[in-house]
Design a protein around this motif. Structure first.
Motif, PDB file in Angstrom:
ATOM      1  N   ASP A  17      45.373  25.288  21.113  1.00 52.86           N
ATOM      2  CA  ASP A  17      45.462  25.945  19.813  1.00 52.86           C
ATOM      3  C   ASP A  17      45.609  27.448  20.025  1.00 52.86           C
ATOM      4  N   GLN A  18      45.719  28.167  18.944  1.00 47.93           N
ATOM      5  CA  GLN A  18      45.957  29.613  18.988  1.00 47.93           C
ATOM      6  C   GLN A  18      44.873  30.351  19.773  1.00 47.93           C
ATOM      7  N   ASP A  19      43.608  30.032  19.519  1.00 50.51           N
ATOM      8  CA  ASP A  19      42.510  30.711  20.207  1.00 50.51           C
ATOM      9  C   ASP A  19      42.483  30.387  21.694  1.00 50.51           C
ATOM     10  N   GLU A  20      42.700  29.119  22.032  1.00 48.14           N
ATOM     11  CA  GLU A  20      42.710  28.727  23.444  1.00 48.14           C
ATOM     12  C   GLU A  20      43.848  29.429  24.192  1.00 48.14           C
ATOM     13  N   ALA A  21      45.020  29.469  23.582  1.00 44.68           N
ATOM     14  CA  ALA A  21      46.165  30.131  24.209  1.00 44.68           C
ATOM     15  C   ALA A  21      45.902  31.629  24.343  1.00 44.68           C
ATOM     16  N   ARG A  22      45.287  32.227  23.345  1.00 43.00           N
ATOM     17  CA  ARG A  22      44.966  33.657  23.398  1.00 43.00           C
ATOM     18  C   ARG A  22      44.007  33.938  24.550  1.00 43.00           C
ATOM     19  N   GLN A  23      42.961  33.126  24.697  1.00 45.21           N
ATOM     20  CA  GLN A  23      42.002  33.315  25.796  1.00 45.21           C
ATOM     21  C   GLN A  23      42.681  33.112  27.152  1.00 45.21           C
ATOM     22  N   PHE A  24      43.541  32.119  27.235  1.00 40.50           N
ATOM     23  CA  PHE A  24      44.258  31.847  28.476  1.00 40.50           C
ATOM     24  C   PHE A  24      45.118  33.048  28.872  1.00 40.50           C
ATOM     25  N   LEU A  25      45.871  33.582  27.903  1.00 44.21           N
ATOM     26  CA  LEU A  25      46.735  34.726  28.201  1.00 44.21           C
ATOM     27  C   LEU A  25      45.926  35.993  28.466  1.00 44.21           C
ATOM     28  N   ALA A  26      44.805  36.146  27.795  1.00 44.92           N
ATOM     29  CA  ALA A  26      43.954  37.316  28.053  1.00 44.92           C
ATOM     30  C   ALA A  26      43.434  37.278  29.487  1.00 44.92           C
ATOM     31  N   MET A  27      43.013  36.123  29.941  1.00 50.98           N
ATOM     32  CA  MET A  27      42.562  35.996  31.333  1.00 50.98           C
ATOM     33  C   MET A  27      43.740  36.226  32.279  1.00 50.98           C
ATOM     34  N   GLY A  28      44.901  35.727  31.909  1.00 46.91           N
ATOM     35  CA  GLY A  28      46.094  35.959  32.732  1.00 46.91           C
ATOM     36  C   GLY A  28      46.427  37.429  32.849  1.00 46.91           C
ATOM     37  N   MET A  29      46.288  38.175  31.742  1.00 53.96           N
ATOM     38  CA  MET A  29      46.556  39.620  31.791  1.00 53.96           C
ATOM     39  C   MET A  29      45.529  40.323  32.678  1.00 53.96           C
ATOM     40  N   LEU A  30      44.270  39.914  32.577  1.00 49.07           N
ATOM     41  CA  LEU A  30      43.243  40.484  33.445  1.00 49.07           C
ATOM     42  C   LEU A  30      43.590  40.221  34.906  1.00 49.07           C
ATOM     43  N   LEU A  31      43.962  38.983  35.215  1.00 43.56           N
ATOM     44  CA  LEU A  31      44.320  38.642  36.594  1.00 43.56           C
ATOM     45  C   LEU A  31      45.570  39.387  37.046  1.00 43.56           C
ATOM     46  N   THR A  32      46.513  39.597  36.133  1.00 40.86           N
ATOM     47  CA  THR A  32      47.719  40.350  36.457  1.00 40.86           C
ATOM     48  C   THR A  32      47.351  41.786  36.845  1.00 40.86           C
ATOM     49  N   CYS A  33      46.490  42.405  36.053  1.00 38.33           N
ATOM     50  CA  CYS A  33      46.043  43.772  36.363  1.00 38.33           C
ATOM     51  C   CYS A  33      45.278  43.806  37.684  1.00 38.33           C
ATOM     52  N   LEU A  34      44.373  42.861  37.873  1.00 41.07           N
ATOM     53  CA  LEU A  34      43.597  42.826  39.111  1.00 41.07           C
ATOM     54  C   LEU A  34      44.496  42.520  40.308  1.00 41.07           C
ATOM     55  N   GLY A  35      45.502  41.692  40.096  1.00 46.55           N
ATOM     56  CA  GLY A  35      46.450  41.407  41.170  1.00 46.55           C
ATOM     57  C   GLY A  35      47.241  42.635  41.559  1.00 46.55           C
ATOM     58  N   ALA A  36      47.679  43.402  40.577  1.00 40.21           N
ATOM     59  CA  ALA A  36      48.427  44.622  40.855  1.00 40.21           C
ATOM     60  C   ALA A  36      47.553  45.639  41.596  1.00 40.21           C
ATOM     61  N   MET A  37      46.235  45.592  41.352  1.00 45.23           N
ATOM     62  CA  MET A  37      45.305  46.493  42.045  1.00 45.23           C
ATOM     63  C   MET A  37      44.831  45.916  43.374  1.00 45.23           C
ATOM     64  N   GLN A  38      45.353  44.763  43.742  1.00 46.92           N
ATOM     65  CA  GLN A  38      45.024  44.065  44.980  1.00 46.92           C
ATOM     66  C   GLN A  38      43.586  43.560  45.025  1.00 46.92           C
ATOM     67  N   VAL A  39      43.026  43.287  43.854  1.00 51.66           N
ATOM     68  CA  VAL A  39      41.679  42.711  43.788  1.00 51.66           C
ATOM     69  C   VAL A  39      41.765  41.209  44.014  1.00 51.66           C
ATOM     70  N   VAL A  40      42.843  40.570  43.532  1.00 46.44           N
ATOM     71  CA  VAL A  40      43.094  39.146  43.760  1.00 46.44           C
ATOM     72  C   VAL A  40      44.469  39.009  44.394  1.00 46.44           C
TER      73      VAL A  40
END
Length: 177
Positions: free
Chosen positions: A137-160
């Motif tokens: 649903d909308q909320d689940e997809a929003r949470q999924f993408l929010a975590m993805g954006m966090l991981l994207t930022c952390l990946g760019a910073m070489q944290v993950v």
């Protein structure tokens, strides 16, 4: 030694790979078509002939990154159509640091009136793909993408991702589930 002649499609893909490397390093503003040409081993006029402008090359690079994410999500959903499966697929994509970093450059360049609509469309397609493949649903997809954006930022910073930096406490707190 004879050089192997690439097909038009192979040359296009070669230039997109070179652009991915160049734009990851310099961002949109800090990258030239000459840099892309040098990485690809072609002339700068050839890059312009194929893509028209640096802007068009950047947009093609961002769109290609978005398509690769969508394709990987579709592959994962074919095995198991869940958010967890797509999340595991994205974890694999984090190893491709250039791919995720160029998306961040796309987001930061989206104030440009020609770039913004393309970047927003790319992100919208990923959102719709997540919902379509998993039934989220909308909320689940929003949470999924929010975590993805966090991981994207952390990946760019070489944290993950590959060869992460040593973990600091705040990093562990962000990544604990």
């Amino acid at each position: 030694m004879a050089r192997t002649r690439l097909t038009a499609e192979e040359r296009h893909e070669q230039l997109l790979r070179a652009a991915l490397t160049a734009f990851t390093t310099g961002g949109y503003a800090g990258t030239t078509t000459d840099q892309v040409a040098r990485i690809a081993g072609v002339s700068q006029p050839y890059v312009i002939r194929l893509f028209g402008t640096k802007q068009q090359l950047f947009l093609a690079t961002v769109e290609n990154a978005g398509r690769r994410i969508e394709e990987r999500f579709r592959q994962a959903a074919a095995v198991e159509p869940t958010l967890a499966s797509l999340g595991a697929a994205y974890d694999d994509l984090l190893a491709e640091r250039e791919l995720i970093t160029v998306l961040l450059h796309g987001f930061t360049a989206s104030a440009d009136p020609a770039i913004g609509p393309v970047v927003r469309d790319c992100f919208g397609r990923i959102y719709r793909t997540v919902r379509e493949l998993t039934g989220a649903d909308q909320d689940e997809a929003r949470q999924f993408l929010a975590m993805g954006m966090l991981l994207t930022c952390l990946g760019a910073m070489q944290v993950v991702g590959p060869d992460p930096v040593p973990r600091e406490p705040w990093m562990t707190e962000l990544l604990d589930k």
